[in-house]
Design a protein around this motif. Sequence first.
Motif, PDB file in Angstrom:
ATOM      1  N   ILE A  75       0.806  -1.214   0.000  1.00  0.00           N
ATOM      2  CA  ILE A  75       0.000   0.000   0.000  1.00  0.00           C
ATOM      3  C   ILE A  75       0.843   1.269   0.000  1.00  0.00           C
ATOM      4  N   GLU A  76       2.091   1.193   0.456  1.00  0.00           N
ATOM      5  CA  GLU A  76       2.956   2.378   0.425  1.00  0.00           C
ATOM      6  C   GLU A  76       3.182   2.883  -1.003  1.00  0.00           C
ATOM      7  N   GLU A  77       3.038   2.003  -1.987  1.00  0.00           N
ATOM      8  CA  GLU A  77       3.230   2.414  -3.380  1.00  0.00           C
ATOM      9  C   GLU A  77       2.154   3.382  -3.855  1.00  0.00           C
ATOM     10  N   ASP A  78       1.040   3.430  -3.157  1.00  0.00           N
ATOM     11  CA  ASP A  78      -0.070   4.284  -3.576  1.00  0.00           C
ATOM     12  C   ASP A  78       0.122   5.743  -3.187  1.00  0.00           C
ATOM     13  N   ALA A  79       1.094   6.019  -2.330  1.00  0.00           N
ATOM     14  CA  ALA A  79       1.300   7.386  -1.858  1.00  0.00           C
ATOM     15  C   ALA A  79       1.862   8.267  -2.966  1.00  0.00           C
ATOM     16  N   LEU A  80       1.349   9.471  -3.065  1.00  0.00           N
ATOM     17  CA  LEU A  80       1.876  10.477  -3.990  1.00  0.00           C
ATOM     18  C   LEU A  80       2.899  11.306  -3.234  1.00  0.00           C
ATOM     19  N   VAL A  81       4.162  11.171  -3.609  1.00  0.00           N
ATOM     20  CA  VAL A  81       5.257  11.802  -2.879  1.00  0.00           C
ATOM     21  C   VAL A  81       5.915  12.849  -3.774  1.00  0.00           C
ATOM     22  N   PRO A  82       6.010  14.096  -3.343  1.00  0.00           N
ATOM     23  CA  PRO A  82       6.673  15.118  -4.160  1.00  0.00           C
ATOM     24  C   PRO A  82       8.094  14.708  -4.521  1.00  0.00           C
ATOM     25  N   GLY A  83       8.473  14.980  -5.760  1.00  0.00           N
ATOM     26  CA  GLY A  83       9.808  14.635  -6.225  1.00  0.00           C
ATOM     27  C   GLY A  83       9.920  13.264  -6.853  1.00  0.00           C
ATOM     28  N   TYR A  84       8.841  12.474  -6.788  1.00  0.00           N
ATOM     29  CA  TYR A  84       8.824  11.138  -7.393  1.00  0.00           C
ATOM     30  C   TYR A  84       7.907  11.172  -8.617  1.00  0.00           C
ATOM     31  N   GLY A  85       8.452  10.795  -9.791  1.00  0.00           N
ATOM     32  CA  GLY A  85       7.691  10.894 -11.023  1.00  0.00           C
ATOM     33  C   GLY A  85       7.785   9.637 -11.867  1.00  0.00           C
TER      34      GLY A  85
END
Length: 333
Positions: free
Chosen positions: A77-87
């Motif tokens: 489920i951690e893969e679902d997070a939208l994290v700034p700087g990750y594209g």
Amino acid sequence: MSHARSLGSAVGWQALWRQSLRDPRDLLRELGLPDLAARVSDAAARQFPLRAPPGFVARMRRGDPTDPLLRQVLPVIEEDALVPGYGIDAVGDMAARGATGVLHKYRGRALLVATGSCAVHCRYCFRRHFDYAQDTAAAGDWQEAVAYIAADPSIEEVLLSGGDPLSLATHKLAGLTTRLRAIPHLRRLRIHTRLPVVLPERVDDDLLAWLGGLPWPVAVVIHANHANELDASVAGAIAALRGTGATVLNQAVLLRGINDDIEALARLSERSFEIGVLPYYLHQLDRVAGAAHFEVDDATARALHEALAARLPGYLVPRLVREVAGDPGKRPL
């Protein structure tokens, strides 16, 4: 019976690949971890499906939710997070596109995205969002890719990547190298592959005959992140590859919860050398969407690398690097 043929079973490598586990819950049941299904992300599994060959799964520890091989392939489920700087294009592949399936980032080298297929889907893969359907070098029988290389005499080395180039049938790889033989300025061939680690049966007689007959020095760069990946079957595959005259190197990615401690890193280097592989790179994580939970901060990475250098001889210490879009090479940390 040849050494190569003795590596695997009577079942061909393609058949073993087709037996790969594709359902995260099936994988967890096989490992005696059904309760871990609550951590599975169905959305991540749809976007980037689980794939794990049975031999690789067999190296995972039953009943251990922290197993370092399991953590590399299980969609969580951690893969679902939208994290700034990750594209979606973490290392600037699209800006480096020279032709269909050709990435030309660095002087003297061209990388062919040979195929989109892999025998294992690593959750931190920097090309997990790459549009392979539209951009593989094998399209059109390699013609556009080979023409691009032939037209640029500064290109002395071809890198086969993907996906995983060894997921292609050997006769397809031979078709490419037959075309490349006609290019006088080529001096080296490099193959980046995870198959000798996750599906060592791929190293069969046909592959070895092809490698042994190539006119250039060959470097095979495998990818293992933890010593537990390098069992006896992998050691046999590496010995066979080295028997063709190829130089075999390993590149790893520094991954939180998998190899971010000195014992794991030291054992990876030591085990690699035991089976005939020299440590090459230790990459900081490429910031691809879905992988932020694997990141190790730079200060910790440098401290680990310094501790590794203090513990092991220099030839067992990989270079700690990050790939930065637009740089002329990997950036040392």
